[in-house]
Enzyme design. Structure first.
Site, PDB file in Angstrom:
ATOM      1  N   HIS A   1      12.392  78.015 -22.955  1.00 51.69           N
ATOM      2  CA  HIS A   1      11.911  77.293 -24.132  1.00 51.69           C
ATOM      3  C   HIS A   1      11.198  75.992 -23.759  1.00 51.69           C
ATOM      4  CE1 HIS A   1      13.505  79.978 -27.160  1.00 51.69           C
ATOM      5  NE2 HIS A   1      14.684  79.960 -26.583  1.00 51.69           N
TER       6      HIS A   1
ATOM      7  N   GLU B   1       5.575  74.706 -27.661  1.00 51.28           N
ATOM      8  CA  GLU B   1       6.842  74.305 -28.268  1.00 51.28           C
ATOM      9  C   GLU B   1       6.493  73.506 -29.509  1.00 51.28           C
ATOM     10  OE1 GLU B   1       9.531  75.609 -27.238  1.00 51.28           O
ATOM     11  OE2 GLU B   1       8.586  76.438 -25.446  1.00 51.28           O
TER      12      GLU B   1
ATOM     13  N   ASP C   1       1.590  78.945 -24.028  1.00 49.10           N
ATOM     14  CA  ASP C   1       2.848  78.904 -24.781  1.00 49.10           C
ATOM     15  C   ASP C   1       2.985  77.517 -25.384  1.00 49.10           C
ATOM     16  OD1 ASP C   1       5.585  80.422 -25.211  1.00 49.10           O
ATOM     17  OD2 ASP C   1       6.078  78.326 -24.783  1.00 49.10           O
TER      18      ASP C   1
ATOM     19  N   ASP D   1       7.624  79.049 -19.801  1.00 50.61           N
ATOM     20  CA  ASP D   1       7.462  80.282 -20.566  1.00 50.61           C
ATOM     21  C   ASP D   1       6.085  80.905 -20.320  1.00 50.61           C
ATOM     22  OD1 ASP D   1       9.943  79.722 -21.491  1.00 50.61           O
ATOM     23  OD2 ASP D   1       9.424  79.664 -23.620  1.00 50.61           O
TER      24      ASP D   1
END
Length: 580
Positions: free
Chosen positions: A167, A28, A26, A172
């Site tokens: 987030h 960001e 994952d 995540d």
């Protein structure tokens, strides 16, 4: 010694899920698209056989500041990444961590897109990962009774994930691991035991799709419109393409993932093609056929007659009225709006900027009645009481008329002043509502003026050179495509232009500002005319926008669209609801 052939077992075919190493990743980022955003955090979990083998987590220092709304969403600030490694250092570490594994992500196109873009930026080679998308798998596995959508937060609750998505990349990724295991457990019960079988399940082609591939064979490799038909002859769906046969083939493969199209293909028994001279003609014919046949599987363009218009009424003291049709009554119109809600938003913006009356009764030239509360609030000059004469009131009406047909500058200035005042008072939600209304007004005025300018031209002939040689030729009359043709490579196009003009459709003008076609068709023609490389051959009359025009303020519309997109930077715009 004689060699003995041994038949492999089913478990030896493909990569068994139980012994496959998955790396669930994952990211960001600073925004929603790799082209203008950067990675700020990478989180990954390596699992095999339900056991966690390792974790990878690092912040990444981007080349620019993290937008404030991203910092609020993720909790990652510029201070936190100030000492973090650049992507040139973080990416090789992650690729080494994930080497030899199957890459898994929730909304994989987003994460893989950023990782591939980072490889291109740093000069690293992107490994040939086998990629699985838990969001797409969930669509196939879950029913709508179990999950209303396939967002990570929804699935994490459904499968009772030990980590709540928040987030942040590693959290995540951990939640996605639990979702992956929950999905694999479901799939194991239906005989999915290898990565290859899992991939087929992820992009499953239904038997109904496979059996109807032959329907595309009768279509030519040419631009045109295709129609899927039911056994009783009903047109189910209308589409267009530069290459009809190639496009229709995709409806019978795994590349077609839209549930409505899968359902439509299962019903269809035939495909009819209408070959067109040019892609623009195909686009226009598609719109006309959708409006005429109203196929149940087409979602857009089915009811162009349902558009809404704002009208400045013709009376002693005109007002704004929301209407469905443009009549030849010398009134001034603005539109069409795609919905009544948009028309009402534009009307409200006008009323906030100009004290034009909002009452609905028809006033005589010498009205005498009591004033309403809007007069007490200073939002109306009360012509109904005689406090404002017809000449004084006409100043307001002329300002609105100019905004519709020419320069909306005075209205825009007043509305921007109110928005700035609200923002200065920290009433941001109210300011945003008024900004959206202003954007709707400016967008509709600019659109209406562009269409009206082309609708006023009795005939326009334009050409564009084709990549394969020759020219695309089009005749446009009062905003309607009246004829299309192509000239062969190496041939003089002028005789073809003359023949096309002579045989083009006769078009009568519509009431101003309406073009002699639907708004969508005229916009298609305008896009083609405004594309680089298009040449005007003949123009009868004058094709010109007023100056100054509403297009002068389209920066307001662009800023509003950018703000709305930025406010939802990670929104997955695919239709990720469960299929069943």
């Amino acid at each position: 010694m004689t060699a003995v052939a041994i038949q492999g077992t089913l478990d030896e075919i493909g990569m068994p899920l139980a012994s496959t190493t998955f790396v669930v990743v994952d990211l960001e980022t600073t925004g929603g698209a790799p082209s203008g955003s950067e990675i700020t955090e990478i989180g990954a979990v390596k699992v095999r056989g339900g056991e966690v083998l390792g974790e990878f987590s690092t912040l990444v220092r981007p080349g620019s500041s993290i937008p404030p709304f991203i910092a609020v969403l993720t909790g990652i600030t510029d201070l936190m990444v100030a000492s973090a490694p650049r992507i040139t250092s973080a990416l090789p570490s992650f690729l080494e961590f994930a080497r030899g594994s199957v890459l898994v992500a929730h909304n994989a196109p987003f994460d893989v897109g950023f990782l591939r873009a980072a490889c291109d930026l740093t000069g690293a080679r992107w490994p040939s990962f086998h990629v699985l998308d838990t969001a797409r798998l969930a669509r196939r596995v879950l029913s709508r009774d179990e999950a209303r959508d396939c967002k990570l937060s929804t699935l994490a609750r459904l499968f009772r994930a030990t980590t709540t998505p928040n987030h942040r990349a590693l959290a995540d990724a951990r939640a996605t691991v639990d979702v992956l295991h929950g999905l694999l457990e479901r799939l194991g019960n239906v005989g999915v035991h290898t990565v290859e079988e899992l991939s087929l399940w992820q992009s499953k082609v239904t038997p109904a799709q496979r059996q109807k591939r032959h329907l595309s064979e009768q279509l030519p490799h040419a631009p045109g419109v295709y129609m899927f038909t039911a056994p009783d002859g009903e047109v189910l769906y209308v589409g267009k393409s530069k290459d009809m046969r190639t496009r229709v083939r995709t409806y019978f493969t795994a590349s077609e993932t839209r549930p409505r199209m899968t359902e439509m293909v299962s019903i269809a028994t035939g495909v009819t093609g209408i070959e067109c001279a040019t892609p623009l003609e195909a686009e226009v014919r598609e719109l006309r056929l959708i409006a005429e046949r109203k196929p149940r599987y087409n979602r857009r363009s089915r009811f162009p007659e349902r558009g809404s218009w704002l009208k400045i009424t013709v009376e002693a003291f005109p007002r704004l009225s929301l209407v469905r049709q443009v009549r030849d009554d010398d009134a001034t119109y603005l539109g069409p709006f795609g919905s009544r809600r948009q028309a009402e938003a534009a009307m409200t913006a006008v009323h906030e900027a100009v004290p034009i009356r909002q009452c609905t009764q028809r006033l005589s030239a010498t009205p005498r009645s009591s004033a309403c509360i809007l007069a007490d609030m200073g939002r109306c000059g009360a012509p109904c009481t005689g406090a404002e004469s017809a000449d004084q009131y006409a100043v307001h009406v002329d300002a609105v008329r100019r905004a519709f047909t020419g320069d909306p500058g005075p209205l825009v200035t007043r509305l921007l002043e109110r928005i700035a005042l609200l923002a200065g008072q920290e009433r941001y939600e109210e300011a945003a509502v008024r900004r959206d209304r202003l954007s709707t007004l400016v967008r509709s005025a600019a659109r209406s003026q562009r269409m009206a300018a082309l609708a006023a031209v009795p005939q326009l002939v334009a050409a564009r050179r084709r990549e394969t040689g020759g020219w695309e030729l089009h005749v446009v009359r009062h905003g309607r495509l009246a004829g299309a043709e192509v000239s062969p490579p190496g041939a003089d196009p002028r005789p073809y232009v003359d023949a096309l003009v002579a045989t083009a459709e006769t078009v009568r003008p519509a009431p101003v500002p309406l073009p002699a076609a639907t708004a969508e068709e005229t916009e298609c023609v305008l896009r083609w005319l405004e594309t680089s490389g298009t040449r005007l051959v003949r123009v009868d009359g004058r094709w010109a926008l007023p100056w100054p025009a509403a297009a002068r303020y389209t920066a307001i519309v662009d800023a509003r669209d950018e703000d709305q997109t930025a406010a939802r930077p990670f929104a997955d715009r695919r239709p990720l609801r469960p299929l069943r």
